[in-house]
Write a protein that holds these residues in place. Structure first.
Motif, PDB file in Angstrom:
ATOM      1  N   ASN A  62      11.499   2.420   1.832  1.00 51.67           N
ATOM      2  CA  ASN A  62      12.659   2.397   0.124  1.00 51.67           C
ATOM      3  C   ASN A  62      11.893   1.748  -0.239  1.00 51.67           C
ATOM      4  O   ASN A  62      11.868   0.627  -0.373  1.00 51.67           O
ATOM      5  N   ALA A  63      11.584   1.914  -1.426  1.00 55.43           N
ATOM      6  CA  ALA A  63      10.932   1.538  -2.599  1.00 55.43           C
ATOM      7  C   ALA A  63      11.637   1.678  -4.342  1.00 55.43           C
ATOM      8  O   ALA A  63      12.866   2.008  -4.377  1.00 55.43           O
ATOM      9  N   PRO A  64      11.004   1.022  -4.971  1.00 55.14           N
ATOM     10  CA  PRO A  64      11.439   0.870  -6.444  1.00 55.14           C
ATOM     11  C   PRO A  64      11.421   2.292  -6.420  1.00 55.14           C
ATOM     12  O   PRO A  64      10.154   2.933  -6.542  1.00 55.14           O
ATOM     13  N   ALA A  65      12.064   2.774  -7.940  1.00 54.02           N
ATOM     14  CA  ALA A  65      11.795   4.194  -8.481  1.00 54.02           C
ATOM     15  C   ALA A  65      10.775   3.910  -9.233  1.00 54.02           C
ATOM     16  O   ALA A  65       9.829   5.388  -8.567  1.00 54.02           O
ATOM     17  N   GLU A  66       9.791   2.873  -9.763  1.00 55.05           N
ATOM     18  CA  GLU A  66       8.368   3.565 -10.091  1.00 55.05           C
ATOM     19  C   GLU A  66       8.492   1.922 -10.285  1.00 55.05           C
ATOM     20  O   GLU A  66       8.546   1.130 -10.177  1.00 55.05           O
ATOM     21  N   LEU A  67       6.527   2.214  -9.168  1.00 52.21           N
ATOM     22  CA  LEU A  67       6.047   0.877  -9.959  1.00 52.21           C
ATOM     23  C   LEU A  67       5.363   0.189 -10.784  1.00 52.21           C
ATOM     24  O   LEU A  67       4.871   1.072 -11.908  1.00 52.21           O
ATOM     25  N   THR A  68       5.161  -0.750 -11.768  1.00 51.54           N
ATOM     26  CA  THR A  68       4.801  -0.936 -12.806  1.00 51.54           C
ATOM     27  C   THR A  68       4.061  -1.808 -12.480  1.00 51.54           C
ATOM     28  O   THR A  68       3.869  -2.737 -12.190  1.00 51.54           O
ATOM     29  N   GLY A  69       3.066  -1.323 -13.815  1.00 49.22           N
ATOM     30  CA  GLY A  69       1.541  -2.212 -13.688  1.00 49.22           C
ATOM     31  C   GLY A  69       1.075  -1.356 -12.780  1.00 49.22           C
ATOM     32  O   GLY A  69       0.998  -0.896 -12.072  1.00 49.22           O
ATOM     33  N   PRO A  70      -0.671  -2.602 -13.123  1.00 46.86           N
ATOM     34  CA  PRO A  70      -1.490  -2.240 -11.620  1.00 46.86           C
ATOM     35  C   PRO A  70      -0.977  -2.326 -10.145  1.00 46.86           C
ATOM     36  O   PRO A  70       0.243  -2.905  -9.835  1.00 46.86           O
ATOM     37  N   THR A  71      -2.087  -1.294  -9.494  1.00 46.03           N
ATOM     38  CA  THR A  71      -1.573  -1.077  -8.312  1.00 46.03           C
ATOM     39  C   THR A  71      -3.032  -1.279  -7.106  1.00 46.03           C
ATOM     40  O   THR A  71      -3.062  -1.267  -7.339  1.00 46.03           O
ATOM     41  N   VAL A  72      -2.125  -0.902  -6.310  1.00 41.84           N
ATOM     42  CA  VAL A  72      -3.851  -1.214  -4.724  1.00 41.84           C
ATOM     43  C   VAL A  72      -3.050  -0.864  -3.370  1.00 41.84           C
ATOM     44  O   VAL A  72      -1.659  -0.640  -3.823  1.00 41.84           O
ATOM     45  N   ARG A  73      -4.266   0.087  -3.416  1.00 41.59           N
ATOM     46  CA  ARG A  73      -3.534   0.823  -1.695  1.00 41.59           C
ATOM     47  C   ARG A  73      -3.378  -0.248  -0.879  1.00 41.59           C
ATOM     48  O   ARG A  73      -4.945  -0.601  -0.378  1.00 41.59           O
ATOM     49  N   HIS A  74      -2.552  -0.241   0.145  1.00 40.88           N
ATOM     50  CA  HIS A  74      -2.620  -1.408   1.239  1.00 40.88           C
ATOM     51  C   HIS A  74      -3.503  -1.420   1.987  1.00 40.88           C
ATOM     52  O   HIS A  74      -4.157   0.712   2.561  1.00 40.88           O
ATOM     53  N   ALA A  75      -4.721  -1.692   2.961  1.00 34.31           N
ATOM     54  CA  ALA A  75      -5.652  -1.559   4.105  1.00 34.31           C
ATOM     55  C   ALA A  75      -4.562  -1.157   5.095  1.00 34.31           C
ATOM     56  O   ALA A  75      -4.526   0.377   5.941  1.00 34.31           O
ATOM     57  N   ARG A  76      -3.572  -0.733   5.643  1.00 36.39           N
ATOM     58  CA  ARG A  76      -2.502  -0.600   6.424  1.00 36.39           C
ATOM     59  C   ARG A  76      -0.906  -0.629   6.109  1.00 36.39           C
ATOM     60  O   ARG A  76      -0.698  -1.671   5.259  1.00 36.39           O
ATOM     61  N   PRO A  77      -0.196   0.188   6.156  1.00 35.08           N
ATOM     62  CA  PRO A  77       0.587   0.614   5.241  1.00 35.08           C
ATOM     63  C   PRO A  77       2.135  -0.989   5.468  1.00 35.08           C
ATOM     64  O   PRO A  77       1.475  -1.201   6.686  1.00 35.08           O
ATOM     65  N   TYR A 117      -8.071 -11.680   1.052  1.00 32.84           N
ATOM     66  CA  TYR A 117      -8.899 -12.862   0.719  1.00 32.84           C
ATOM     67  C   TYR A 117     -10.150 -12.444   1.144  1.00 32.84           C
ATOM     68  O   TYR A 117     -10.509 -11.578   2.365  1.00 32.84           O
ATOM     69  N   THR A 118     -11.441 -12.734   0.055  1.00 31.77           N
ATOM     70  CA  THR A 118     -13.353 -11.940   0.934  1.00 31.77           C
ATOM     71  C   THR A 118     -13.330 -13.452   0.486  1.00 31.77           C
ATOM     72  O   THR A 118     -13.703 -13.880  -0.147  1.00 31.77           O
ATOM     73  N   ASP A 119     -13.761 -13.033   1.816  1.00 28.93           N
ATOM     74  CA  ASP A 119     -14.915 -14.902   2.178  1.00 28.93           C
ATOM     75  C   ASP A 119     -14.596 -16.382   1.706  1.00 28.93           C
ATOM     76  O   ASP A 119     -15.280 -16.665   0.695  1.00 28.93           O
ATOM     77  N   GLY A 120     -13.106 -16.321   1.410  1.00 29.78           N
ATOM     78  CA  GLY A 120     -12.632 -17.577   1.658  1.00 29.78           C
ATOM     79  C   GLY A 120     -11.682 -17.589   0.303  1.00 29.78           C
ATOM     80  O   GLY A 120     -10.901 -18.288   0.460  1.00 29.78           O
ATOM     81  N   ARG A 121     -12.283 -16.559  -0.499  1.00 25.45           N
ATOM     82  CA  ARG A 121     -11.303 -16.990  -2.253  1.00 25.45           C
ATOM     83  C   ARG A 121     -10.263 -15.827  -2.375  1.00 25.45           C
ATOM     84  O   ARG A 121     -10.233 -14.254  -1.324  1.00 25.45           O
ATOM     85  N   LEU A 122      -8.681 -16.654  -2.889  1.00 26.97           N
ATOM     86  CA  LEU A 122      -7.853 -15.225  -2.877  1.00 26.97           C
ATOM     87  C   LEU A 122      -8.768 -14.376  -3.910  1.00 26.97           C
ATOM     88  O   LEU A 122      -9.324 -14.238  -5.047  1.00 26.97           O
ATOM     89  N   ASP A 123      -8.535 -12.706  -3.582  1.00 22.23           N
ATOM     90  CA  ASP A 123      -8.989 -11.782  -3.700  1.00 22.23           C
ATOM     91  C   ASP A 123      -7.412 -11.214  -4.506  1.00 22.23           C
ATOM     92  O   ASP A 123      -7.896 -10.719  -6.163  1.00 22.23           O
ATOM     93  N   TYR A 124      -6.236 -10.309  -3.794  1.00 18.33           N
ATOM     94  CA  TYR A 124      -5.533 -10.161  -4.551  1.00 18.33           C
ATOM     95  C   TYR A 124      -4.188 -10.469  -3.787  1.00 18.33           C
ATOM     96  O   TYR A 124      -4.235 -10.838  -3.077  1.00 18.33           O
ATOM     97  N   VAL A 125      -2.960 -10.486  -4.635  1.00 16.96           N
ATOM     98  CA  VAL A 125      -1.680  -9.998  -3.786  1.00 16.96           C
ATOM     99  C   VAL A 125      -1.017  -9.049  -4.531  1.00 16.96           C
ATOM    100  O   VAL A 125      -1.142  -8.746  -5.394  1.00 16.96           O
ATOM    101  N   ALA A 126       0.101  -8.205  -3.478  1.00 11.83           N
ATOM    102  CA  ALA A 126       0.095  -7.271  -3.986  1.00 11.83           C
ATOM    103  C   ALA A 126       1.846  -6.868  -3.124  1.00 11.83           C
ATOM    104  O   ALA A 126       2.021  -7.464  -1.877  1.00 11.83           O
ATOM    105  N   THR A 127       2.504  -6.849  -3.611  1.00  7.12           N
ATOM    106  CA  THR A 127       4.340  -6.547  -2.783  1.00  7.12           C
ATOM    107  C   THR A 127       3.748  -5.360  -2.260  1.00  7.12           C
ATOM    108  O   THR A 127       3.093  -4.186  -2.168  1.00  7.12           O
ATOM    109  N   ARG A 128       5.068  -4.941  -1.346  1.00  6.13           N
ATOM    110  CA  ARG A 128       4.854  -3.865  -0.402  1.00  6.13           C
ATOM    111  C   ARG A 128       5.502  -2.619  -0.950  1.00  6.13           C
ATOM    112  O   ARG A 128       4.663  -1.735  -0.808  1.00  6.13           O
TER     113      ARG A 128
END
Ligand SMILES: NC(=O)c1ccc[n+]([C@@H]2O[C@H](COP(=O)([O-])OP(=O)(O)OC[C@H]3O[C@@H](n4cnc5c(N)ncnc54)[C@H](O)[C@@H]3O)[C@@H](O)[C@H]2O)c1
Ligand SMILES: [Zn+2]
Length: 663
Positions: A62-77, A117-128
């Motif tokens: 279950n998820a919000p009706a719509e995602l606002t703002g930029p998104t990213v596809r999870h590597a694994r769901p 993280y990519t090579d030790g540096r924070l790359d991005y943070v995403a919600t479910r």
């Protein structure tokens, strides 16, 4: 109603609740009631699969009706979890995986994040997000989750998953400071924080979150959670009985935690076994969430009272039908302010959801308008003081009602009770009921009258025994060593908190008369005393009756001078301490070497300040030392060092504090 209609109705309800819950973080129904609606829907659909609507909320994340703002596809769901509410269900689950090792962890009630993280540096943070696509919150998180490591010591693509929560203490402090903008519960507080437009302002208002990791992988292979992260508490064991013990263990300390948990997660410990168990559309098969009984209960709002407080505030207090929640029976709850009543549309006779978290005072989270029968009555704030009948003033965004009559008898009684209370003069043997009676009788008018009470006088009252009378008089006599800090608290100066009293003492004020003589300018020079509080203190001491009262207390031998324990550490001792006169920033987690116990940030701050250092919240060129406890990332210490700030580790700090005579 036929089955089809009921399915349509339940579908609409569940979807509406999902939108609220996964959007702004609101939950108008307790989770258990929401779960019941969803279970009913699932049962009906199981019997009549042909009636399941195309937009069914079942069988998906279950998820919000719509995602606002930029998104990213999870590597694994990022999935949901199957639920269990009985030990039987847990046994069945464990038996399905006989002989395997399980891991049981606290199920934190916040929102899950994927931190990459990519090579030790924070790359991005995403919600479910939808489970497959998440919303990017990288920049927000930098402000509102200050503890999240910006760097880790690990190569490659490392993903850490975990839960962001608002600590109960943070939630309570935020609500205390923002009575006009109450966060219903820590979970919605956390969800709401991540959708704020101005995360920097949120961080400044101390609206911040903590992140607890529950898993990590590198390029898809499970690894240990990297150093620098806090992990969820967990147990490893085999067999159903060990798992159930762990569930009880976690449930048993639920009330003592500083964060909400809504269950325990049981999963196969070995990553290979977990993956081999597979997934269905929305849940891994190798894990299940045990849900504890709800900490939120429904009850009826019976009445609203408007007691007059010691400084004239007239807050709404609700009486509810007794309800057992969070381990206690609740009958009285705070409604905070009239605006909240209006906005939440609370009415007398309403069904309300009562929440209690740890020691937090129960709060009527919301009314449930759908459960009204028409007999509910609007709550009207009083226009006149229930005690002195003078007209009430409406103040502030919370539309609070205030009695501004300085002679108001109800206020006077509340002030007397406050003076006798533990945080002030601490007159153990003097109960509120007696204070009320003596005040009604005119025997107790002001604080100094306590010290004139005699046993003979008290024995003139019905139901006053000799022992109690002696007790009262003795406890009043032995309470005379109040000291400046507690006297300032007991005087109930508007806008001055317990912290203000402490800081006045640390700033070197010796006698209450010195504080009374201070100008607003003198006072704002003290850390954390703002112009409003300073003016309020000056105005308070300018009142003739306050000056008379202080003189009367002095005449009776009440000590209103600073006590040794509240003084800044003596210059002689602090003179040897490298901390004296330095500006420091405290970061990381600290452990008291004497007890081995974790020590809170405010306590570390207090100790450091006693050693005559001043503390700041972030490192700048003016900082002398960064006091670094455990779990401090290299990024933070690196930045400090670049600015020429010396990083001091905690063992050295404790040595300094010992040398300064603080510990
Ligand atoms: N009251 C309402 O109106 C309302 C509406 C919607 C959902 N809800 C509640 O939300 C939940 C819905 O389920 P969901 O799919 O969001 O989550 P879930 O209960 O299925 O659990 C999955 C989530 O648990 C979290 N989690 C916390 N600690 C964890 C740990 N140690 N290990 C693994 N995961 C952990 C993760 O974030 C994960 O996404 C239910 O509890 C439901 O009652 C309530
Ligand atoms: Zn009044």
């Amino acid at each position: 109603m036929d089955v089809g209609e009921r399915i349509a109705e339940l579908t609409a309800q569940v979807k509406r609740l999902n939108d609220l819950y996964y959007g702004a973080g609101d939950s108008p129904l307790p989770d258990a009631d929401y779960d019941a609606l969803k279970d009913e829907l699932a049962a009906l659909v199981a019997e009549h699969p042909e009636l399941e609507p195309a937009d069914s909320p079942l069988g998906k994340v279950n998820a919000p009706a719509e995602l606002t703002g930029p998104t990213v596809r999870h590597a694994r769901p990022m999935l949901s979890l199957a639920k269990a509410t009985s030990e039987e269900q847990i046994r069945t689950f464990c038996e399905r995986f006989g002989g395997q090792v399980f891991r049981v962890s606290e199920k934190l009630d916040g929102l899950s994040l994927s931190v990459v993280y990519t090579d030790g540096r924070l790359d991005y943070v995403a919600t479910r997000g939808t489970g497959t696509v998440g919303e990017l919150v990288t920049e927000k998180v930098r402000h509102v989750i200050p503890g999240l490591p910006a760097e880790i010591d690990a190569p490659g693509r490392v993903e850490v998953r975990g839960e962001a929560v608002m600590l109960r203490s943070v939630w309570a402090a935020y609500n205390e400071a923002h009575p006009e903008r109450i966060l219903t519960n820590p979970r919605s507080g956390a969800a709401g924080t991540l959708v704020l437009k101005d995360p920097e302002a949120a961080a400044q208002a101390k609206r911040v979150l903590r992140f607890f990791a529950f898993g990590a992988d590198r390029g898809g292979d499970a690894i240990d959670v990297p150093a620098g992260f806090e992990s969820v508490a967990q147990y490893v064991g085999t067999g159903a009985e060990e798992v159930i013990d762990a569930i009880h263990e976690i449930g048993g300390r639920r009330d003592d935690l500083d964060y909400d948990i809504d269950g325990a997660v049981v999963r196969l410990h070995e990553p290979a076994a977990f993956d081999a168990a597979g997934f269905n559309s929305a849940e891994p098969r190798g894990a299940i969430a045990f849900k504890y009984p709800p900490e939120e209960k429904l009850t009826t709002l019976l009445a609203v009272q408007w007691p007059v407080g010691k400084i004239g505030r007239v807050p709404p207090r609700a009486k509810v039908a007794p309800v057992f929640v969070g381990g206690v029976t609740v009958e009285n709850i705070t409604l905070h302010n009239p605006r909240l009543i209006r906005e939440r549309d609370l009415r007398i006779g309403d069904t309300v959801a009562v929440v209690r978290r740890g020691d937090v005072i129960p709060f009527a989270g919301r009314s449930l308008p759908e459960m009204r029968d028409g007999s509910e009555v609007e709550i009207v704030p009083p226009t006149h003081c229930p005690s002195c009948e003078s007209e009430l003033e409406v103040r502030g965004t919370g539309e609070e009602r205030w009695c501004v009559n300085l002679q108001c008898p109800a206020q006077a009684t509340r002030r007397l009770m406050h003076w006798a209370s533990r945080q002030a003069a601490d007159m153990e043997g003097v109960g509120d009921v007696w204070i009320e009676k003596l005040a009604e009788d005119g025997v107790l008018k002001r604080r100094s009258d306590f010290y004139d009470l005699t046993t003979e006088q008290l024995l003139g009252y019905e139901r006053m025994g000799e022992v109690s009378a002696q007790n009262m008089v003795d406890s009043i006599a032995s309470s005379k060593d109040v000291g400046l800090r507690r006297a300032l608290i007991g005087l109930a100066i508007p806008m001055a908190s317990e912290g203000t009293a402490k800081r006045l003492c640390l700033a070197g004020y010796e006698r209450v008369e010195d504080v009374a003589a201070a100008t607003a300018e003198d006072l704002v020079a003290i850390r954390d005393i703002g112009p409003k509080a300073a003016e309020s203190i000056v105005a308070f001491f300018a009142r003739p009756e306050v000056r008379e009262e202080i003189a009367a207390l002095r005449e009776r031998g009440v000590n209103l001078d600073v006590l040794a324990e509240d003084r800044p550490v003596d210059t002689a001792a602090a003179g040897d301490s490298p901390l004296k006169g330095r500006s420091v920033v405290i970061t990381g987690a600290f452990t008291d070497p004497r007890s081995g116990a974790k020590i809170s940030r405010p306590d570390v701050t207090r100790l450091v300040e006693q050693a005559a250092a001043t503390t700041a919240s972030s490192v700048s060129a003016n900082t002398d030392y960064l006091l670094a406890g455990a779990n401090v990332g290299a990024a933070k210490t690196g930045k400090a060092e670049k600015l020429g700030v010396t990083v001091v580790r905690q063992d050295e700090l404790w040595r300094w504090l010992a040398e300064a005579g603080v510990i």
